[in-house]
Design a protein around this motif. Structure first.
Motif, PDB file in Angstrom:
ATOM      1  N   ILE A   1      38.606  31.165  47.624  1.00 27.98           N
ATOM      2  CA  ILE A   1      39.249  32.163  48.476  1.00 27.98           C
ATOM      3  C   ILE A   1      38.389  33.413  48.606  1.00 27.98           C
ATOM      4  CG2 ILE A   1      41.294  33.641  48.701  1.00 27.98           C
ATOM      5  CD1 ILE A   1      42.802  31.477  47.018  1.00 27.98           C
ATOM      6  N   ILE A   2      37.858  33.863  47.471  1.00 27.41           N
ATOM      7  CA  ILE A   2      37.103  35.120  47.432  1.00 27.41           C
ATOM      8  C   ILE A   2      36.101  35.040  46.285  1.00 27.41           C
ATOM      9  CG2 ILE A   2      38.729  36.289  45.885  1.00 27.41           C
ATOM     10  CD1 ILE A   2      38.303  38.832  47.594  1.00 27.41           C
ATOM     11  N   THR A   3      35.003  35.749  46.409  1.00 30.31           N
ATOM     12  CA  THR A   3      34.000  35.766  45.351  1.00 30.31           C
ATOM     13  C   THR A   3      34.518  36.563  44.161  1.00 30.31           C
ATOM     14  OG1 THR A   3      32.199  35.627  46.965  1.00 30.31           O
ATOM     15  CG2 THR A   3      31.631  36.372  44.751  1.00 30.31           C
ATOM     16  N   LEU A   4      34.611  35.909  43.029  1.00 24.18           N
ATOM     17  CA  LEU A   4      34.939  36.602  41.794  1.00 24.18           C
ATOM     18  C   LEU A   4      33.697  37.315  41.290  1.00 24.18           C
ATOM     19  CD1 LEU A   4      37.079  33.814  40.128  1.00 24.18           C
ATOM     20  CD2 LEU A   4      37.899  36.096  40.746  1.00 24.18           C
ATOM     21  N   LEU A   5      33.882  38.544  40.805  1.00 20.08           N
ATOM     22  CA  LEU A   5      32.764  39.382  40.385  1.00 20.08           C
ATOM     23  C   LEU A   5      32.852  39.683  38.889  1.00 20.08           C
ATOM     24  CD1 LEU A   5      32.746  41.926  43.341  1.00 20.08           C
ATOM     25  CD2 LEU A   5      31.255  39.931  43.033  1.00 20.08           C
ATOM     26  N   PRO A   6      31.720  39.980  38.262  1.00 22.80           N
ATOM     27  CA  PRO A   6      31.762  40.349  36.846  1.00 22.80           C
ATOM     28  C   PRO A   6      32.736  41.503  36.600  1.00 22.80           C
ATOM     29  CG  PRO A   6      29.496  40.020  37.557  1.00 22.80           C
ATOM     30  CD  PRO A   6      30.347  39.957  38.796  1.00 22.80           C
ATOM     31  N   GLY A   7      33.584  41.327  35.600  1.00 22.73           N
ATOM     32  CA  GLY A   7      34.588  42.338  35.278  1.00 22.73           C
ATOM     33  C   GLY A   7      35.934  42.097  35.922  1.00 22.73           C
ATOM     34  N   ASP A   8      36.014  41.176  36.887  1.00 23.50           N
ATOM     35  CA  ASP A   8      37.321  40.867  37.466  1.00 23.50           C
ATOM     36  C   ASP A   8      38.253  40.343  36.380  1.00 23.50           C
ATOM     37  OD1 ASP A   8      36.575  41.661  39.982  1.00 23.50           O
ATOM     38  OD2 ASP A   8      36.407  39.644  40.822  1.00 23.50           O
TER      39      ASP A   8
END
Length: 279
Positions: A226-233
């Motif tokens: 769905i969406i790019t997960l980023l470090p810290g999410d």
């Protein structure tokens, strides 16, 4: 390795647990450490800095300002049953904003507009590297580690509409911490841990994280489509049965009560429920 975000002299600092002391890192918080790139583990392990006794630690949310806070509803069979809902075919996702987050031992703000404040003990995980269209078989490699959370919910606001958000993101209601336990401590496998919630010492919820309907790898893979997960999410994985709203009669948190959330091997949050301050 165990990492925390501590409040130190009016600011926050990432820290590594070393015995009965924390080693303060150069990074302002755990999220900022993860954002430095794939070498974050080595950096966290090798940095030498000021030491702070654990007994003197004051905890901020383990990631104070995630780019995204994504939560799952209806992810344990016992909770689905008590809420009278059908078993979902896909993960039920909703979001929070970072103003809802509090540290592991901060007080929960009881809103003036509702007296239907409920508990939801949850295993949470933090993303360690960018994740987009990740196959389930590879998904656990994107998890930095695990922590304790409680998705404190304002039930009447949650039910005002079909969407969950308004009951889930009240200010200063969601404890997260005290530490991030890195995924390698679990052999990079999905953890099977006891999860428990207590109100004034009375056990309200008790289950195991292996009872999740959609596991950690399922969740990472699904969200990454769905969406790019980023470090810290930050991702909260859902709560087991035993919430106050699922009882007959219903039970909600009251001013002055202590909400304690414990996950085996990860630690605990303990939060006193205090009334919202009004101007």
């Amino acid at each position: 390795m165990r990492l925390a975000t501590l409040r130190v002299r009016g600011e926050t600092r990432a820290a590594r647990l070393d015995g009965d002391e924390y080693v303060l890192l150069a990074n302002p918080d755990v999220g900022a450490l993860l954002a430095t790139g794939p070498q974050w583990r080595q950096d966290a392990a090798q940095q030498a800095g000021e030491r702070l006794p654990v007994i003197d630690a004051v905890y901020a949310p383990v990631v104070p300002h995630p780019n995204k806070i994504i939560c799952l509803g209806l992810n344990y069979a016992t909770h689905i049953a008590e809420m009278g809902r059908d078993t979902p075919q896909y993960p039920t996702l909703f979001a929070k904003y970072d103003a809802s987050l509090i540290g592991a031992y901060d007080s929960i703000t009881m809103p003036t507009v509702s007296d239907k404040v409920d508990w939801e003990a949850e295993l949470a995980f933090v993303v360690g590297r960018p994740a987009r269209h990740v196959p389930k078989a590879e998904a656990l490699g994107y998890v930095a580690g695990y922590t304790v959370a409680n998705d404190v919910t304002i039930r009447d606001y949650q039910r005002r509409t079909r969407e969950f958000l308004s009951g889930k993101t009240f200010e200063a209601t969601t404890p997260v911490g005290p530490v991030l336990v890195t995924a390698d401590e679990f052999g990079d496998a999905e953890p099977d841990l006891e999860i428990r919630c207590e109100v004034d010492g009375e056990v309200m919820q008790r289950s195991r994280t292996s009872d999740l309907l959609f596991g950690i790898a399922d969740i990472v893979s699904y969200i990454s489509d769905i969406i790019t997960l980023l470090p810290g999410d930050l991702v909260l994985t859902g709560t087991p049965g035993g919430v106050g709203d699922g009882r007959d009669p219903k039970v909600y948190l009251k001013h002055g009560q202590t909400l304690r959330t414990v996950i085996e091997g990860l630690g605990e949050t303990s939060n006193v429920c205090l009334p919202e301050k009004t101007v």
